[in-house]
Write a protein that holds these residues in place. Structure first.
Motif, PDB file in Angstrom:
ATOM      1  N   MET A  68       0.865  -1.169  -0.132  1.00  0.00           N
ATOM      2  CA  MET A  68       0.062  -0.083  -0.006  1.00  0.00           C
ATOM      3  C   MET A  68       0.744   1.177  -0.060  1.00  0.00           C
ATOM      4  SD  MET A  68      -3.084  -1.310   2.443  1.00  0.00           S
ATOM      5  CE  MET A  68      -3.906   0.320   2.295  1.00  0.00           C
ATOM      6  N   LEU A  69       1.954   1.119   0.693  1.00  0.00           N
ATOM      7  CA  LEU A  69       2.980   2.423   0.694  1.00  0.00           C
ATOM      8  C   LEU A  69       3.429   2.721  -0.666  1.00  0.00           C
ATOM      9  CD1 LEU A  69       4.282   4.384   2.987  1.00  0.00           C
ATOM     10  CD2 LEU A  69       6.013   2.723   3.177  1.00  0.00           C
ATOM     11  N   LYS A  70       4.085   1.475  -1.251  1.00  0.00           N
ATOM     12  CA  LYS A  70       4.650   1.751  -2.571  1.00  0.00           C
ATOM     13  C   LYS A  70       3.442   2.094  -3.578  1.00  0.00           C
ATOM     14  CE  LYS A  70       8.685  -1.405  -1.960  1.00  0.00           C
ATOM     15  NZ  LYS A  70       9.603  -1.358  -2.886  1.00  0.00           N
ATOM     16  N   ASP A  71       2.249   1.617  -3.619  1.00  0.00           N
ATOM     17  CA  ASP A  71       1.176   2.031  -4.334  1.00  0.00           C
ATOM     18  C   ASP A  71       0.840   3.236  -4.142  1.00  0.00           C
ATOM     19  OD1 ASP A  71       1.479  -0.516  -5.555  1.00  0.00           O
ATOM     20  OD2 ASP A  71      -0.353  -1.267  -4.730  1.00  0.00           O
ATOM     21  N   GLY A  72       1.216   4.061  -3.125  1.00  0.00           N
ATOM     22  CA  GLY A  72       0.740   5.655  -3.068  1.00  0.00           C
ATOM     23  C   GLY A  72      -0.649   5.546  -2.246  1.00  0.00           C
ATOM     24  N   LEU A  73      -0.906   4.193  -1.588  1.00  0.00           N
ATOM     25  CA  LEU A  73      -2.258   4.354  -1.175  1.00  0.00           C
ATOM     26  C   LEU A  73      -2.238   4.628   0.483  1.00  0.00           C
ATOM     27  CD1 LEU A  73      -3.600   0.879  -2.520  1.00  0.00           C
ATOM     28  CD2 LEU A  73      -4.294   3.383  -3.409  1.00  0.00           C
ATOM     29  N   LEU A  74      -1.140   4.869   1.108  1.00  0.00           N
ATOM     30  CA  LEU A  74      -0.959   5.474   2.435  1.00  0.00           C
ATOM     31  C   LEU A  74      -0.191   6.827   2.343  1.00  0.00           C
ATOM     32  CD1 LEU A  74       0.358   2.155   4.095  1.00  0.00           C
ATOM     33  CD2 LEU A  74      -1.892   3.377   4.380  1.00  0.00           C
ATOM     34  N   PRO A  75      -0.422   7.523   3.257  1.00  0.00           N
ATOM     35  CA  PRO A  75       0.249   8.954   3.154  1.00  0.00           C
ATOM     36  C   PRO A  75       1.724   8.728   3.737  1.00  0.00           C
ATOM     37  CG  PRO A  75      -1.363   8.999   4.955  1.00  0.00           C
ATOM     38  CD  PRO A  75      -1.767   7.648   4.232  1.00  0.00           C
ATOM     39  N   VAL A  76       2.562   9.502   3.055  1.00  0.00           N
ATOM     40  CA  VAL A  76       3.789   9.749   3.424  1.00  0.00           C
ATOM     41  C   VAL A  76       4.011  11.239   3.823  1.00  0.00           C
ATOM     42  CG1 VAL A  76       6.270   9.325   2.747  1.00  0.00           C
ATOM     43  CG2 VAL A  76       4.720   7.661   2.047  1.00  0.00           C
TER      44      VAL A  76
END
Length: 187
Positions: A68-76
């Motif tokens: 999800m992080l790599k797919d941009g589904l979680l805020p960074v």
């Protein structure tokens, strides 16, 4: 490493946050664009309590989180992370590996946790006391860490207000004992 922005630490927890199943160390953001930075993130280590291997469920949660992080589904908090990297670069002399925190970045923005919520602090301590181990790990609250002079100096440098509160708490029991000794109970 995390303080200098060279890695990111996450906890795999139960849905209500009351139980920590494992801890994940991810690599730092590196690349020339947000997309490249996300693509470059890898799991450095993933461990359960007492450095054991994580359960299958924790491994699955880690894999889902990374996807999800790599797919941009979680805020960074990319801008804050990059600002911290720049601060470290500018404030640390070449070849020196230490840095001090400033008020430019708050703990809440860095670790994404509301430290004002007592239950969240207690849950975090439940996890970290096992990581620290020894006399610190046996303490029921994180105030046990404050017995160490280095810890007192670190807290004071990061938050003078928090340091003042801990100093007052440490003095309170001594003051109560002194009052009881000065005022003997009537017979």
């Amino acid at each position: 490493k995390a303080r200098q922005g060279n890695c990111h630490i996450y906890s795999v927890q139960s849905g209500d946050g009351s139980i920590s199943h494992s801890t994940i160390e991810l690599s730092r953001l590196s690349g020339t664009s947000a997309e490249e930075e996300l693509a470059n993130i890898v799991v450095i280590q993933h461990r359960a309590r007492q450095n054991r291997s994580p359960s299958e469920e924790a491994e699955a949660a880690c894999a889902e989180f990374l996807r999800m992080l790599k797919d941009g589904l979680l805020p960074v908090n990319r801008e804050e992370v990059l600002a911290w990297h720049e601060y470290i670069r500018q404030s640390t002399p070449l070849g020196q590996q230490t840095a001090r925190r400033t008020s430019a970045v708050s703990w809440k923005s860095v670790i994404g946790m509301d430290w004002e919520a007592a239950d969240r602090r207690a849950n975090a301590w439940t996890e970290w006391r096992f990581i620290l181990g020894g006399a610190y790990g046996r303490g029921e609250t994180p105030e046990v860490i404050y017995r160490c002079p280095e810890a007192r100096n670190l807290v004071a440098s990061m938050s003078p207000k928090a340091a003042a509160i801990l100093i007052e708490r440490a003095r309170a029991p001594r003051a109560e004992v002194a009052e009881e000794a000065a005022d003997p109970a009537p017979m």
